[in-house]
Motif scaffolding. Sequence first.
Motif, PDB file in Angstrom:
ATOM      1  N   ILE A   1       0.837  -1.207   0.000  1.00 59.24           N
ATOM      2  CA  ILE A   1       0.000   0.000   0.000  1.00 59.24           C
ATOM      3  C   ILE A   1       0.865   1.247   0.000  1.00 59.24           C
ATOM      4  CG2 ILE A   1      -1.639   1.325   1.396  1.00 59.24           C
ATOM      5  CD1 ILE A   1      -2.902  -1.277   2.232  1.00 59.24           C
ATOM      6  N   GLN A   2       1.948   1.231   0.776  1.00 59.26           N
ATOM      7  CA  GLN A   2       2.851   2.380   0.802  1.00 59.26           C
ATOM      8  C   GLN A   2       3.446   2.632  -0.577  1.00 59.26           C
ATOM      9  OE1 GLN A   2       3.434   4.442   3.644  1.00 59.26           O
ATOM     10  NE2 GLN A   2       4.156   5.679   1.920  1.00 59.26           N
ATOM     11  N   ALA A   3       3.701   1.557  -1.332  1.00 61.19           N
ATOM     12  CA  ALA A   3       4.258   1.706  -2.679  1.00 61.19           C
ATOM     13  C   ALA A   3       3.290   2.452  -3.597  1.00 61.19           C
ATOM     14  CB  ALA A   3       4.594   0.336  -3.257  1.00 61.19           C
ATOM     15  N   ILE A   4       1.991   2.188  -3.453  1.00 59.41           N
ATOM     16  CA  ILE A   4       0.998   2.897  -4.274  1.00 59.41           C
ATOM     17  C   ILE A   4       0.987   4.373  -3.907  1.00 59.41           C
ATOM     18  CG2 ILE A   4      -1.447   3.096  -4.826  1.00 59.41           C
ATOM     19  CD1 ILE A   4      -1.717   0.108  -4.365  1.00 59.41           C
TER      20      ILE A   4
ATOM     21  N   LEU B   1      -6.592   0.711 -10.802  1.00 61.31           N
ATOM     22  CA  LEU B   1      -7.715   0.450 -11.694  1.00 61.31           C
ATOM     23  C   LEU B   1      -7.264   0.038 -13.089  1.00 61.31           C
ATOM     24  CD1 LEU B   1     -10.088   3.408 -10.690  1.00 61.31           C
ATOM     25  CD2 LEU B   1     -10.008   1.081  -9.777  1.00 61.31           C
ATOM     26  N   ASP B   2      -5.986  -0.319 -13.238  1.00 59.34           N
ATOM     27  CA  ASP B   2      -5.466  -0.662 -14.566  1.00 59.34           C
ATOM     28  C   ASP B   2      -6.238  -1.819 -15.200  1.00 59.34           C
ATOM     29  OD1 ASP B   2      -3.573   1.272 -14.220  1.00 59.34           O
ATOM     30  OD2 ASP B   2      -2.003  -0.084 -13.533  1.00 59.34           O
TER      31      ASP B   2
ATOM     32  N   GLN C   1      -5.084   4.832 -13.319  1.00 54.27           N
ATOM     33  CA  GLN C   1      -5.711   5.551 -12.210  1.00 54.27           C
ATOM     34  C   GLN C   1      -5.772   4.685 -10.959  1.00 54.27           C
ATOM     35  OE1 GLN C   1      -9.473   7.222 -13.867  1.00 54.27           O
ATOM     36  NE2 GLN C   1      -8.474   9.182 -13.467  1.00 54.27           N
ATOM     37  N   VAL C   2      -5.950   5.377  -9.817  1.00 56.16           N
ATOM     38  CA  VAL C   2      -6.017   4.719  -8.514  1.00 56.16           C
ATOM     39  C   VAL C   2      -7.273   5.196  -7.794  1.00 56.16           C
ATOM     40  CG1 VAL C   2      -4.935   4.480  -6.252  1.00 56.16           C
ATOM     41  CG2 VAL C   2      -3.521   4.460  -8.309  1.00 56.16           C
ATOM     42  N   ALA C   3      -8.020   4.242  -7.223  1.00 52.44           N
ATOM     43  CA  ALA C   3      -9.173   4.563  -6.383  1.00 52.44           C
ATOM     44  C   ALA C   3      -8.820   4.267  -4.926  1.00 52.44           C
ATOM     45  CB  ALA C   3     -10.386   3.753  -6.809  1.00 52.44           C
TER      46      ALA C   3
ATOM     47  N   LYS D   1      -6.683  11.876 -12.891  1.00 54.20           N
ATOM     48  CA  LYS D   1      -5.646  11.613 -13.888  1.00 54.20           C
ATOM     49  C   LYS D   1      -6.280  11.424 -15.268  1.00 54.20           C
ATOM     50  CE  LYS D   1      -1.337   9.027 -14.413  1.00 54.20           C
ATOM     51  NZ  LYS D   1      -0.476   7.939 -13.912  1.00 54.20           N
ATOM     52  N   PRO D   2      -6.771  12.451 -15.887  1.00 51.02           N
ATOM     53  CA  PRO D   2      -6.869  13.828 -15.380  1.00 51.02           C
ATOM     54  C   PRO D   2      -8.145  14.076 -14.569  1.00 51.02           C
ATOM     55  CG  PRO D   2      -7.551  13.780 -17.639  1.00 51.02           C
ATOM     56  CD  PRO D   2      -7.144  12.361 -17.308  1.00 51.02           C
ATOM     57  N   PHE D   3      -9.207  13.240 -14.821  1.00 48.70           N
ATOM     58  CA  PHE D   3     -10.470  13.458 -14.129  1.00 48.70           C
ATOM     59  C   PHE D   3     -10.497  12.675 -12.826  1.00 48.70           C
ATOM     60  CE2 PHE D   3     -14.803  12.053 -13.141  1.00 48.70           C
ATOM     61  CZ  PHE D   3     -15.448  13.279 -13.024  1.00 48.70           C
ATOM     62  N   GLY D   4     -11.059  13.283 -11.777  1.00 46.13           N
ATOM     63  CA  GLY D   4     -11.166  12.602 -10.492  1.00 46.13           C
ATOM     64  C   GLY D   4     -12.433  12.985  -9.776  1.00 46.13           C
TER      65      GLY D   4
END
Length: 480
Positions: free
Chosen positions: A256-259, A308-309, A318-320, A359-362
């Motif tokens: 998790i820290q890596a993300i 979310l790849d 992107q990441v959620a 990225k770009p939308f969030g």
Amino acid sequence: MTGKAFRAALAATVFISAAGVAQAQAAPQAQDAKIADLQRQVDELKAMVRAMQAAHGAAPVVIAQTPATSAPAATTPQPVQMAAVAAPAPVSAPEKKKAWYEKLQLRGYTQLRMNEIISGDKTAPAGRSRLRSVQDSGINENGNLSIRRARLVVQGDISNRVSLYLQGDLSAAVSNQSGSEPRQNFFQRRDAYADVYLDKAKTLKLRLGQSKVPFGWENLQSSSNRVPLDRTDAINSPVPGERDIGVVAYYTPSKIQAIWDELTHDGQKLFGNYGALGVGVYNGQGTNRIERNGSYMTVAMATMPFRLDGLGGMFEGQVAEFGASGILNKFRPEIRSGGVSAVDYDDNHVGAHAMIYPKPFGIQAEWTWGRTPEFDRATGTIKAKDSSGGYVMAMVRVPKTPIGQIIPFARYQTYRGGWKVATNAPRLETEEYEIGVEWLPLKELEVTLNYANVSRTEADERRTGRAKGDLVRAQVQWNY
């Protein structure tokens, strides 16, 4: 002295010695004089060599020769013999270990803010709500310019397992409760804690002292890193000021820290170093307030980022992040007649948060439900009542433009419930729509422009009704 210079000096010694011997053999009659002169030259060169060795730090060279004594004319003088003892390789001096105070860093930020009520209830008759905000006292009929925050931070590692963090605010205000007479610009403690790491990988730590309470993603995110100007009423209501004195354990698995590290490297605005799981106990009376009831506030929070790849398409890269938090507490609010209530009131809350980093939308959203102290108009007393509210925010992050990073955003917030840290815990009813843009022309400089349409009650149980109006706001923040 360099190695080349050292060898040149030795060569000169041998050359002069050999020349002197040749001259002595060619002229036996002047042997004694020549030997004496040769001895003098050798002594001078030996002194020079020793001086150069001392400057170079090399091992001494031993120069041996036969005694320079007078001999019969028929005796051939012995040549000077030189033997150099090999110098050992120079050993580097061990690097001096830094003292803990040499590892500290000083940083901070300052926010210059402008608030202008362009329409609506800037003022109101006695007993009616005016357009005000519990998040920014600069929103008033004479607001204009204000220093919203002026923070100084000292932080660093005391050792491999202990680090410290101190933060103060130069723009805090202190009020005389009975007279409501403000005193501006005190240097007030915001954070004062130590992190003690319980494992070498630093995945598990204890945080001791005054620090943020792990409830609500928005509460934990630094005001220097937040896109909108203020936190929302609903998420901030369980912990106004965000901090208390306590002990909390944080755990963050390395994956998790890596993300989070990747998101930080990408320039995303994270919530800070508060772990994937946090569990703690605090006094429960709020920031810089005296403990009144001897009970503890318990709190827990969990949050988890996901890549979310695998969904492909617009979600590629992107990441959620999803999470929840909860508080169990007993609270004693200040009362209008003076002092603090002698009654404990339930102050229990749960919350949930979800977001997709831009990225770009969030998109980002939080909601909270609970029971908290609230003034009851019907009885004229404080009671524990239900509270609820939250926000939804959309944003677009454009990190590279000819003028710097730009983040346009739009946010809606709502809240119904008590505001426990105000005198008599008045009820808030908030509805607010806002749009704005954050612009970073430089890493050290941020500019935010904001428009808001507001409908809210004033945080004063003596005033009724909702004030409505429109605000134009701006902020310049410089980081150091």
